[in-house]
Design a protein around this motif. Sequence first.
Motif, PDB file in Angstrom:
ATOM      1  N   THR A 258       1.358  -6.261  12.021  1.00 30.84           N
ATOM      2  CA  THR A 258       2.063  -5.808  13.220  1.00 30.84           C
ATOM      3  C   THR A 258       3.060  -4.708  12.889  1.00 30.84           C
ATOM      4  OG1 THR A 258       1.811  -7.982  14.258  1.00 30.84           O
ATOM      5  CG2 THR A 258       3.528  -6.549  15.141  1.00 30.84           C
ATOM      6  N   GLN A 259       3.786  -4.868  11.769  1.00 32.79           N
ATOM      7  CA  GLN A 259       4.750  -3.843  11.375  1.00 32.79           C
ATOM      8  C   GLN A 259       4.041  -2.551  10.982  1.00 32.79           C
ATOM      9  OE1 GLN A 259       8.511  -3.913  11.225  1.00 32.79           O
ATOM     10  NE2 GLN A 259       7.605  -1.881  11.485  1.00 32.79           N
ATOM     11  N   LEU A 260       2.962  -2.660  10.212  1.00 31.76           N
ATOM     12  CA  LEU A 260       2.229  -1.460   9.813  1.00 31.76           C
ATOM     13  C   LEU A 260       1.600  -0.779  11.018  1.00 31.76           C
ATOM     14  CD1 LEU A 260       1.127   0.454   7.688  1.00 31.76           C
ATOM     15  CD2 LEU A 260      -0.765  -1.152   7.300  1.00 31.76           C
ATOM     16  N   ALA A 261       1.067  -1.559  11.959  1.00 34.88           N
ATOM     17  CA  ALA A 261       0.484  -0.978  13.167  1.00 34.88           C
ATOM     18  C   ALA A 261       1.534  -0.195  13.950  1.00 34.88           C
ATOM     19  CB  ALA A 261      -0.118  -2.079  14.042  1.00 34.88           C
ATOM     20  N   SER A 262       2.723  -0.754  14.058  1.00 36.54           N
ATOM     21  CA  SER A 262       3.812  -0.068  14.756  1.00 36.54           C
ATOM     22  C   SER A 262       4.166   1.240  14.052  1.00 36.54           C
ATOM     23  CB  SER A 262       5.033  -0.983  14.831  1.00 36.54           C
ATOM     24  OG  SER A 262       6.126  -0.331  15.442  1.00 36.54           O
ATOM     25  N   ASP A 263       4.227   1.206  12.713  1.00 34.11           N
ATOM     26  CA  ASP A 263       4.547   2.414  11.940  1.00 34.11           C
ATOM     27  C   ASP A 263       3.464   3.477  12.129  1.00 34.11           C
ATOM     28  OD1 ASP A 263       6.758   1.070  11.033  1.00 34.11           O
ATOM     29  OD2 ASP A 263       5.937   0.632   9.041  1.00 34.11           O
ATOM     30  N   ILE A 264       2.198   3.071  12.079  1.00 34.04           N
ATOM     31  CA  ILE A 264       1.097   4.026  12.240  1.00 34.04           C
ATOM     32  C   ILE A 264       1.158   4.686  13.608  1.00 34.04           C
ATOM     33  CG2 ILE A 264      -1.411   4.181  12.509  1.00 34.04           C
ATOM     34  CD1 ILE A 264      -1.661   2.095  10.267  1.00 34.04           C
TER      35      ILE A 264
ATOM     36  N   TYR B   6      -0.900   8.071 -11.038  1.00 33.72           N
ATOM     37  CA  TYR B   6      -1.612   7.028 -10.312  1.00 33.72           C
ATOM     38  C   TYR B   6      -1.272   7.084  -8.822  1.00 33.72           C
ATOM     39  CZ  TYR B   6       2.760   4.287 -10.601  1.00 33.72           C
ATOM     40  OH  TYR B   6       4.047   3.858 -10.501  1.00 33.72           O
ATOM     41  N   ALA B   7      -2.201   6.580  -7.997  1.00 35.57           N
ATOM     42  CA  ALA B   7      -2.026   6.594  -6.545  1.00 35.57           C
ATOM     43  C   ALA B   7      -1.184   5.404  -6.106  1.00 35.57           C
ATOM     44  CB  ALA B   7      -3.377   6.566  -5.841  1.00 35.57           C
ATOM     45  N   ILE B   8      -0.412   5.616  -5.055  1.00 30.15           N
ATOM     46  CA  ILE B   8       0.587   4.646  -4.648  1.00 30.15           C
ATOM     47  C   ILE B   8       0.280   4.063  -3.276  1.00 30.15           C
ATOM     48  CG2 ILE B   8       3.038   4.300  -4.119  1.00 30.15           C
ATOM     49  CD1 ILE B   8       3.664   6.592  -6.018  1.00 30.15           C
ATOM     50  N   GLY B   9       0.285   2.745  -3.168  1.00 32.79           N
ATOM     51  CA  GLY B   9       0.388   2.037  -1.905  1.00 32.79           C
ATOM     52  C   GLY B   9      -0.753   2.171  -0.918  1.00 32.79           C
ATOM     53  N   THR B  10      -0.416   1.897   0.328  1.00 35.87           N
ATOM     54  CA  THR B  10      -1.394   1.799   1.408  1.00 35.87           C
ATOM     55  C   THR B  10      -2.246   3.048   1.555  1.00 35.87           C
ATOM     56  OG1 THR B  10       0.111   0.329   2.610  1.00 35.87           O
ATOM     57  CG2 THR B  10      -1.640   1.379   3.891  1.00 35.87           C
ATOM     58  N   TRP B  11      -1.642   4.220   1.388  1.00 31.72           N
ATOM     59  CA  TRP B  11      -2.328   5.485   1.659  1.00 31.72           C
ATOM     60  C   TRP B  11      -2.815   6.162   0.392  1.00 31.72           C
ATOM     61  CZ3 TRP B  11      -3.323   6.127   6.696  1.00 31.72           C
ATOM     62  CH2 TRP B  11      -2.563   5.364   7.590  1.00 31.72           C
ATOM     63  N   GLN B  12      -2.666   5.502  -0.755  1.00 29.25           N
ATOM     64  CA  GLN B  12      -3.179   6.000  -2.030  1.00 29.25           C
ATOM     65  C   GLN B  12      -2.788   7.460  -2.287  1.00 29.25           C
ATOM     66  OE1 GLN B  12      -5.477   3.842  -4.491  1.00 29.25           O
ATOM     67  NE2 GLN B  12      -3.640   3.058  -3.524  1.00 29.25           N
ATOM     68  N   ILE B  13      -1.497   7.740  -2.171  1.00 25.55           N
ATOM     69  CA  ILE B  13      -0.977   9.077  -2.442  1.00 25.55           C
ATOM     70  C   ILE B  13      -0.582   9.139  -3.916  1.00 25.55           C
ATOM     71  CG2 ILE B  13       0.713  10.821  -1.775  1.00 25.55           C
ATOM     72  CD1 ILE B  13       1.067   9.341   0.874  1.00 25.55           C
ATOM     73  N   THR B  14      -1.128  10.101  -4.634  1.00 24.67           N
ATOM     74  CA  THR B  14      -0.789  10.215  -6.051  1.00 24.67           C
ATOM     75  C   THR B  14       0.658  10.696  -6.202  1.00 24.67           C
ATOM     76  OG1 THR B  14      -1.532  12.508  -6.246  1.00 24.67           O
ATOM     77  CG2 THR B  14      -3.185  10.765  -6.604  1.00 24.67           C
TER      78      THR B  14
ATOM     79  N   ASP C 239       9.691   3.720  -0.553  1.00 25.86           N
ATOM     80  CA  ASP C 239       9.538   2.643   0.414  1.00 25.86           C
ATOM     81  C   ASP C 239       8.139   2.702   1.051  1.00 25.86           C
ATOM     82  OD1 ASP C 239      11.242   0.566   2.055  1.00 25.86           O
ATOM     83  OD2 ASP C 239      10.020   1.670   3.506  1.00 25.86           O
ATOM     84  N   ASP C 240       7.547   1.517   1.252  1.00 20.98           N
ATOM     85  CA  ASP C 240       6.190   1.450   1.812  1.00 20.98           C
ATOM     86  C   ASP C 240       6.105   2.131   3.173  1.00 20.98           C
ATOM     87  OD1 ASP C 240       5.452   0.020  -0.406  1.00 20.98           O
ATOM     88  OD2 ASP C 240       5.663  -1.937   0.549  1.00 20.98           O
ATOM     89  N   ALA C 241       7.088   1.922   4.016  1.00 21.11           N
ATOM     90  CA  ALA C 241       7.053   2.515   5.349  1.00 21.11           C
ATOM     91  C   ALA C 241       7.095   4.032   5.276  1.00 21.11           C
ATOM     92  CB  ALA C 241       8.221   1.989   6.182  1.00 21.11           C
TER      93      ALA C 241
END
Length: 434
Positions: free
Chosen positions: A212-218, A277-285, A322-324
Amino acid sequence: MDSNGAFLGHSRTALLAFAACAYTDYRLWPLDLGVPRYPTLPTPKVQSNQLIVPFAPGIASAKVATFHDQLEAFLHFEYLRGREARDGGDTSRILLTATDNASGPSYEIFIVCDNNILTAVPRLSQLEGRNLISRYDLNSWSAKDFAYYQQQSHTFDIAYGVPTEQKLESLNSFQLLPALARFLVFKSQTDNRVLYGAGDSAPRPLSRDQATQLASDILDVARFYDLPLDYFLGVGAMENDYMDVNGDLDHAVWKKRAQRDDIVLRRTRKRVMVSDYAIGTWQITRETLRAAHQLYLKDKRDYTLLPARLRPPRVLDLNSVDDAVLTTYAGLLLRGLLDHFGGDVAKATGAYNGGVKSPNPAYAAGVKTVAEYVRRVLEHAPALDDSATNTSPNANSPAAQPDALASVPVLPADLAAPPASAPQQKPPYRLHDD
């Protein structure tokens, strides 16, 4: 007293005792209520030189999942059918049904089986071993039951296949948020690393609160950067199925000199090798994240319009992002690529993975497939939710009658109640979603 009198006295006492025992036995002894008896073991038979051990007097089926949310049930239903189709199986044998219980609607997935316990159980156990189902309960249907459940399942297909009047672009965040959160949970649950990972190395799917939190952020980031929501979600699915899991920790790049926060792995006289290395939900290096932060510092948009938790800091700390905020960086990168390629989503999404100089067409095709699917799901979900919560002013109309399929907009009138021969429902169970 003579012997005859004594004998008569004893006889009278014995008869009274016998009568008392007979009366007690009549009152206390279990009675045969005439319950029909069925053989405790199936009767084997040979058919076409094959041993058959039937387990159902009618059509054999297995209940493999139960949900209390319609969208969640349909997502898993389509996923199971998709995996079956990929393996060359018969998808028509997988059915989605709905029933009304005292606690509310219940949506159940069934697999129609061979009426042979020697082949049905191994097949179901194979699906269970592949984590495509979590359990199964064998059932028996009459031909009338089977036809009814086939019709129900077809109704779901029609409901989610008919074009909707409202398009994704016209739906607001309030309408989209619940369905999007359920979609994120589903995608993380069906990620191969979750299904087939071993022990502590397997990532955990999103909990309902996390989704729910990630959906709100997206939704906030997509609106802020004016992104096509379906393609933004496609990128998230292709990268990490929306889970916060780091990528290849061994990935590294050479550069002329080390910068602040770099993890230096090797040095030569003219170059250094740093971890990328790639980071987190969106795999950003790490290197791409540094470039995204520079874009942010130059961006003229009013970032006070974003919730505070999504605003990047002025100073980037690569080792503590931060993940968000990663969602914001991902949105900014996609926006920049869309602008660079003149709005061409195929090139922009391909470049998200392959770079501006060599966009990855296979990656772009994967993003498009997810985008088309998520658009269909999200455009239907608000209409179904509205239909489920609205009541008809005419209490005698079919739409006003309690029915687990009431939220399906194209439900035929003859599905308002199950057939008299429908099997009694067992208490539903719920798949883990956290």
